[in-house]
Write a protein that holds these residues in place. Sequence first.
Motif, PDB file in Angstrom:
ATOM      1  N   GLU A  61       0.845  -1.183   0.000  1.00 31.14           N
ATOM      2  CA  GLU A  61       0.000   0.000   0.000  1.00 31.14           C
ATOM      3  C   GLU A  61       0.887   1.241   0.000  1.00 31.14           C
ATOM      4  OE1 GLU A  61      -3.054  -0.479   3.004  1.00 31.14           O
ATOM      5  OE2 GLU A  61      -3.667   1.607   2.775  1.00 31.14           O
ATOM      6  N   VAL A  62       0.435   2.296  -0.659  1.00 27.15           N
ATOM      7  CA  VAL A  62       1.189   3.552  -0.616  1.00 27.15           C
ATOM      8  C   VAL A  62       0.257   4.711  -0.327  1.00 27.15           C
ATOM      9  CG1 VAL A  62       2.981   2.835  -2.245  1.00 27.15           C
ATOM     10  CG2 VAL A  62       0.920   3.972  -3.085  1.00 27.15           C
ATOM     11  N   ASP A  63       0.852   5.855  -0.090  1.00 32.33           N
ATOM     12  CA  ASP A  63       0.110   7.062   0.240  1.00 32.33           C
ATOM     13  C   ASP A  63       0.860   8.198  -0.440  1.00 32.33           C
ATOM     14  OD1 ASP A  63      -1.182   9.162   1.415  1.00 32.33           O
ATOM     15  OD2 ASP A  63      -0.778   8.578   3.476  1.00 32.33           O
ATOM     16  N   THR A  64       0.340   8.656  -1.576  1.00 36.34           N
ATOM     17  CA  THR A  64       1.023   9.691  -2.362  1.00 36.34           C
ATOM     18  C   THR A  64       0.255  11.007  -2.245  1.00 36.34           C
ATOM     19  OG1 THR A  64      -0.172   9.238  -4.434  1.00 36.34           O
ATOM     20  CG2 THR A  64       1.774   7.886  -3.982  1.00 36.34           C
ATOM     21  N   PRO A  65       0.886  12.134  -2.611  1.00 38.18           N
ATOM     22  CA  PRO A  65       0.227  13.435  -2.401  1.00 38.18           C
ATOM     23  C   PRO A  65      -1.033  13.628  -3.253  1.00 38.18           C
ATOM     24  CG  PRO A  65       2.588  13.712  -2.771  1.00 38.18           C
ATOM     25  CD  PRO A  65       2.262  12.294  -3.108  1.00 38.18           C
ATOM     26  N   GLU A 171       5.260   6.617  -9.203  1.00 36.59           N
ATOM     27  CA  GLU A 171       6.264   6.097  -8.274  1.00 36.59           C
ATOM     28  C   GLU A 171       6.586   4.628  -8.555  1.00 36.59           C
ATOM     29  OE1 GLU A 171       7.759   8.122  -6.284  1.00 36.59           O
ATOM     30  OE2 GLU A 171       6.403   9.844  -6.456  1.00 36.59           O
ATOM     31  N   ILE A 178      11.902  -1.285  -4.411  1.00 37.70           N
ATOM     32  CA  ILE A 178      11.759  -1.567  -2.985  1.00 37.70           C
ATOM     33  C   ILE A 178      11.208  -2.975  -2.773  1.00 37.70           C
ATOM     34  CG2 ILE A 178      10.396  -0.985  -0.923  1.00 37.70           C
ATOM     35  CD1 ILE A 178      10.565   1.989  -1.958  1.00 37.70           C
TER      36      ILE A 178
ATOM     37  N   LYS B  13      14.139   5.790   2.585  1.00 39.44           N
ATOM     38  CA  LYS B  13      13.939   5.806   1.135  1.00 39.44           C
ATOM     39  C   LYS B  13      14.200   4.425   0.523  1.00 39.44           C
ATOM     40  CE  LYS B  13      15.500   8.417  -2.904  1.00 39.44           C
ATOM     41  NZ  LYS B  13      16.277   9.588  -3.335  1.00 39.44           N
ATOM     42  N   ARG B  14      15.280   3.810   0.952  1.00 38.97           N
ATOM     43  CA  ARG B  14      15.683   2.532   0.378  1.00 38.97           C
ATOM     44  C   ARG B  14      14.681   1.423   0.696  1.00 38.97           C
ATOM     45  NH1 ARG B  14      18.910  -0.648   3.034  1.00 38.97           N
ATOM     46  NH2 ARG B  14      19.687   1.076   4.310  1.00 38.97           N
ATOM     47  N   ARG B  15      14.175   1.428   1.925  1.00 37.09           N
ATOM     48  CA  ARG B  15      13.285   0.346   2.327  1.00 37.09           C
ATOM     49  C   ARG B  15      11.806   0.698   2.138  1.00 37.09           C
ATOM     50  NH1 ARG B  15      15.157  -3.988   4.886  1.00 37.09           N
ATOM     51  NH2 ARG B  15      13.249  -4.770   3.959  1.00 37.09           N
ATOM     52  N   GLY B  16      11.521   1.948   1.830  1.00 40.71           N
ATOM     53  CA  GLY B  16      10.144   2.279   1.492  1.00 40.71           C
ATOM     54  C   GLY B  16       9.284   2.777   2.642  1.00 40.71           C
ATOM     55  N   TRP B  19       9.742   8.847   0.908  1.00 40.94           N
ATOM     56  CA  TRP B  19      10.732   9.491   0.043  1.00 40.94           C
ATOM     57  C   TRP B  19      10.092  10.688  -0.651  1.00 40.94           C
ATOM     58  CZ3 TRP B  19       8.625   4.650  -0.767  1.00 40.94           C
ATOM     59  CH2 TRP B  19       7.801   4.498  -1.876  1.00 40.94           C
ATOM     60  N   ALA B  20      10.915  11.571  -1.199  1.00 34.90           N
ATOM     61  CA  ALA B  20      10.416  12.758  -1.888  1.00 34.90           C
ATOM     62  C   ALA B  20       9.655  12.329  -3.145  1.00 34.90           C
ATOM     63  CB  ALA B  20      11.583  13.677  -2.261  1.00 34.90           C
ATOM     64  N   ALA B  21       8.499  12.933  -3.356  1.00 34.63           N
ATOM     65  CA  ALA B  21       7.614  12.508  -4.439  1.00 34.63           C
ATOM     66  C   ALA B  21       8.082  12.992  -5.808  1.00 34.63           C
ATOM     67  CB  ALA B  21       6.198  13.022  -4.178  1.00 34.63           C
ATOM     68  N   TYR B  32       5.796  14.432  -0.251  1.00 34.20           N
ATOM     69  CA  TYR B  32       6.408  13.145   0.049  1.00 34.20           C
ATOM     70  C   TYR B  32       5.453  11.991  -0.204  1.00 34.20           C
ATOM     71  CZ  TYR B  32      11.030  14.217   1.805  1.00 34.20           C
ATOM     72  OH  TYR B  32      12.351  14.565   1.881  1.00 34.20           O
ATOM     73  N   VAL B  33       6.045  10.833  -0.393  1.00 35.03           N
ATOM     74  CA  VAL B  33       5.279   9.594  -0.551  1.00 35.03           C
ATOM     75  C   VAL B  33       5.538   8.700   0.656  1.00 35.03           C
ATOM     76  CG1 VAL B  33       5.100   7.458  -1.905  1.00 35.03           C
ATOM     77  CG2 VAL B  33       5.449   9.652  -3.067  1.00 35.03           C
ATOM     78  N   LEU B  34       4.497   8.099   1.184  1.00 35.57           N
ATOM     79  CA  LEU B  34       4.687   7.020   2.148  1.00 35.57           C
ATOM     80  C   LEU B  34       4.612   5.698   1.399  1.00 35.57           C
ATOM     81  CD1 LEU B  34       2.377   8.022   5.157  1.00 35.57           C
ATOM     82  CD2 LEU B  34       4.751   8.678   4.722  1.00 35.57           C
ATOM     83  N   GLY B  35       5.639   4.891   1.541  1.00 32.21           N
ATOM     84  CA  GLY B  35       5.611   3.553   0.966  1.00 32.21           C
ATOM     85  C   GLY B  35       4.847   2.604   1.878  1.00 32.21           C
ATOM     86  N   ASP B  36       4.916   1.326   1.569  1.00 32.31           N
ATOM     87  CA  ASP B  36       4.132   0.347   2.332  1.00 32.31           C
ATOM     88  C   ASP B  36       4.464   0.392   3.826  1.00 32.31           C
ATOM     89  OD1 ASP B  36       2.224  -1.874   2.265  1.00 32.31           O
ATOM     90  OD2 ASP B  36       3.921  -3.087   2.922  1.00 32.31           O
ATOM     91  N   VAL B  39       3.055   3.649   5.310  1.00 30.14           N
ATOM     92  CA  VAL B  39       1.604   3.616   5.514  1.00 30.14           C
ATOM     93  C   VAL B  39       1.280   2.829   6.778  1.00 30.14           C
ATOM     94  CG1 VAL B  39      -0.574   2.687   4.617  1.00 30.14           C
ATOM     95  CG2 VAL B  39       1.009   3.841   3.072  1.00 30.14           C
ATOM     96  N   ASN B  43      -0.335   4.413  10.125  1.00 32.31           N
ATOM     97  CA  ASN B  43      -1.588   3.876  10.679  1.00 32.31           C
ATOM     98  C   ASN B  43      -1.413   3.501  12.149  1.00 32.31           C
ATOM     99  OD1 ASN B  43      -2.943   4.177   8.284  1.00 32.31           O
ATOM    100  ND2 ASN B  43      -2.790   2.035   7.670  1.00 32.31           N
TER     101      ASN B  43
END
Lengths: 559, 559
Positions: A61-65, A171, A178, B13-16, B19-21, B32-36, B39, B43
Amino acid sequence: MQNRVNDVLDLAKRRGFFWAAYETYGGSAGLYVLGDLGVKLMNNVEELWRDTFVRPHDFVEVDTPSLMPMPLLEASGHVANFKDPMAECLNCHRKYRADHLLSDAGKKIQESLSIEQIKKELTDLAIRCPECGSTSWEVKPFLTMFETRIGPYADNIAYLRPETAQGIFVEFNRLFQIERSRIPIGIAQIGRGFRNEISPRQGIIRLREFHMLELELFMDPNDTKCKYIDEVLKEELYILDERRILQGEMDAVAISIMDALASSIIKTEWLAYFMALSQRFLQSLGVPREKQRFVEKITGERAHYSAQTFDHEVFMYELGWIEVAGHAYRTDYDLTSHMKKTGAEYTASVQLDEPQKVKRRVWSIDVQKLKEREPVRWKEVMKEYSNIKDRTNTPPQSIAGIAVDPSFIIIKEEEVMLQSRKFIPHVVEPSFGGERVMLACLLYAYDIRDKRNVMHLPYRLAPIKAGVFPLVNKLEMEKTAQQIYSKIKKAGIPCIYDDSGSIGRRYARVDEIGTPFAVTVDDRTLQDSTVTIRERDTWKQRRVNQESVVDELLRNSNS
Amino acid sequence: MQNRVNDVLDLAKRRGFFWAAYETYGGSAGLYVLGDLGVKLMNNVEELWRDTFVRPHDFVEVDTPSLMPMPLLEASGHVANFKDPMAECLNCHRKYRADHLLSDAGKKIQESLSIEQIKKELTDLAIRCPECGSTSWEVKPFLTMFETRIGPYADNIAYLRPETAQGIFVEFNRLFQIERSRIPIGIAQIGRGFRNEISPRQGIIRLREFHMLELELFMDPNDTKCKYIDEVLKEELYILDERRILQGEMDAVAISIMDALASSIIKTEWLAYFMALSQRFLQSLGVPREKQRFVEKITGERAHYSAQTFDHEVFMYELGWIEVAGHAYRTDYDLTSHMKKTGAEYTASVQLDEPQKVKRRVWSIDVQKLKEREPVRWKEVMKEYSNIKDRTNTPPQSIAGIAVDPSFIIIKEEEVMLQSRKFIPHVVEPSFGGERVMLACLLYAYDIRDKRNVMHLPYRLAPIKAGVFPLVNKLEMEKTAQQIYSKIKKAGIPCIYDDSGSIGRRYARVDEIGTPFAVTVDDRTLQDSTVTIRERDTWKQRRVNQESVVDELLRNSNS
């Protein structure tokens, strides 16, 4: 009941599931508020969705702007295509959704109608402005994305995302890395989408800002097998496909996933699999199978990115059939678009079982000829040329500002041993609208019994699982009830405490918000430590020991 | 370690985690993006926040739109005040945050500096444009809200909400009614906030779109007691208050909640209570008490709505002290503003113990005199007048378009018995930035052991609770490992399955993302059904029966 939809909307507003936003400011069409019960219900819907679509398949799952710079949505085709036809009355200058003016006048129209055709129809039918009665119109396309600017520069245009999916596509290369390049991979996003509707009129059905639950499944176009397909092959869906629509049929017919795939009614396995899950998901939300159908979008009505789309519709009583999800086969449209725009590699690769010998054409520069043509700037060209790693594509139009020209380009065929096969993944997408799913759920849960509202929400969706009530306002009873309440809360079970009004009224209050159980502390509790547990769906009561209340409730947590 | 912040950002960034979008599009500062993993961590942070601030107090939660029509943010004061000073280079036209140009030049500045003062400072110090070196500047205020338009009309301006709080205030009257008028009441919202920073430079610390966790506590200004205050009276916070700041002090000193209230360093009980919870919350996230401090905003630096504000700061290593939360006493500023703008009642009332006799002034219309003055339109005036329920306020400026005038208005004093007391609630607000909280958590969890990264996240925050590994690629081992994996997943515990690379490498991979346990299936498993459980924090292994793995993991779920 008179009108189920109105009843449910009234209840939703009165009890705080949801209501139209900014009422004290005169309202703002297409914007809604979720109250406490709505937030809890939506969270439960989202969790059920994760349990259906994400977790069983080890997807991520991701969360993007929400904010997306313009170039990105130019690449995706949204800036050019995400438009609705807008009719402006040339007399009073009110603006309308042009196709809605026609359908309001009883004219059946296709989504593929051009601006010119719509204008002609408005004139031919002498459609009047609902505001001033004039019949002179201007029709033009209106971009239904919210536009803004990032930072202080006027040219840094951005939009609010029309779908969460684009954030995933942009992304993709990092996400793929990743996740250690596993393919197929599903990437989900739960978040807000924004659509600047011209004049939304359907309340919570057509929102300008809404919750989306989207999943993008990336697969190898040469290996499109879905490893879960066997689990759903026998499941039947009600489908109205393009062929039958074009034959003038109006009714969906039941067909098994197996047959739908065999007859190419559904074009690819993952699409079929997600459609089956989608039906199950709505069933878990309380919508019977026969109140669901999948209607194919015909060519010309599909979104610009789609090779095949089914709308998953639910029969919502007075509202008719309403789309709750779209299932689209987006192919490599989006990744290719972002690749073209940015030059970045949006590709995946799989190891080949054995290396393969392939012939391919490679271009290069004939330095001597280049020198002749560009005696001054040839060095700059060669410098930039040396940075081009992959020369199997067609040469760029220019290098270092010098137009590329067959006079200095050599094209050779070469033979190489490939260890892996590189490809742009294809995408299958199930995409849900959160508010519509929530409304479907409430509509099918709603019932009236002895003139009282009862919301038969499945246990796991119910915002509040239990009410705790002291029968009368007696200090000892209240104390015991408070203890039970604390214990339930501590076990992580959402519950409420209520000691005001008659017990009948308190039962009615929790029935109406779909609370499956009520725990009542009465005189007998003080003697033998038992309480009554009353069930919302049967109104039956049974006595249990107060120590076992939490276990009694937890026993339902998987239903 | 060289630089903890850089290490953690690299790892994230490497593990997710995040990172900057939009990197492939050249990036977009402040997004920014939240990876898995991000997220899941976010939560978990949100759930911990609910368990700290919302659930124990039976507070409620809402979800209001990000889009806010302009009139609403005019009322709240944001359109006038939510601005930063912007300096534009008159030579190259680059734009900068003016106060940052000064602080970059080593000038210590106050937030309360006026535009004129800033301009003078830029000139006096001959600050050069970082881009072109010019020293001629224009300085003006820049509204740091994202502006857009709702629908097709150019004058329907809206903004993306700068805080989620305004959504709560605007909907307060409905929310209050739904909650059956209980007061004090807390209303929480978790959602995105948007700030159009002029030129954000601090990565994930200064975002243009970010996660907010806000709580608005509404209380009776005549009864400001917090019923939970006793639970925290002895807790000590490190506080740097206004008085000591004005004396030139720089260090926070430990003071108990009891003393802070007694000496009026903290002005109201709920504010003190939430500050104590805030400290506990950060402690649960792994930040020691002595790495936290509360710095009061001095007059002139506070937001326009605040009577007292403390920034809750965390020491973030190379980044220095960073604000993770703001604790503001907003008084009745916001509700009063919306009441004035809309005329709606943003009030609460409490039943009086005994009815109170009060004198009050009431205005009314002298019909005879009105007729004389407005012989034509007096009926319209009387009709609208009859709809005005409460005539204890001053009369409106006009009724039915007729200017109200003392010539036909009577003001009388009357004596009434009041059963209840009506008031505009006062608000206390703890407000958290989700990304900053998450970063604080990762910074304090991070450690290097034997040259390997270990993220010591508390169990309940860890995105993944367990990794399941077959020791070697042997069909039987893989099958057993898969079964254990399925069982853990089915129990609702987030886990991963990994069969690639050496076992040491797999341990390292899960250590780095903060997974507390690794379950390994080896040869002995196939003989005696035991597996090893390895603990991230000690690297110790113990054997347990494979049947009890789920229970072993669940035992930690409250830690």
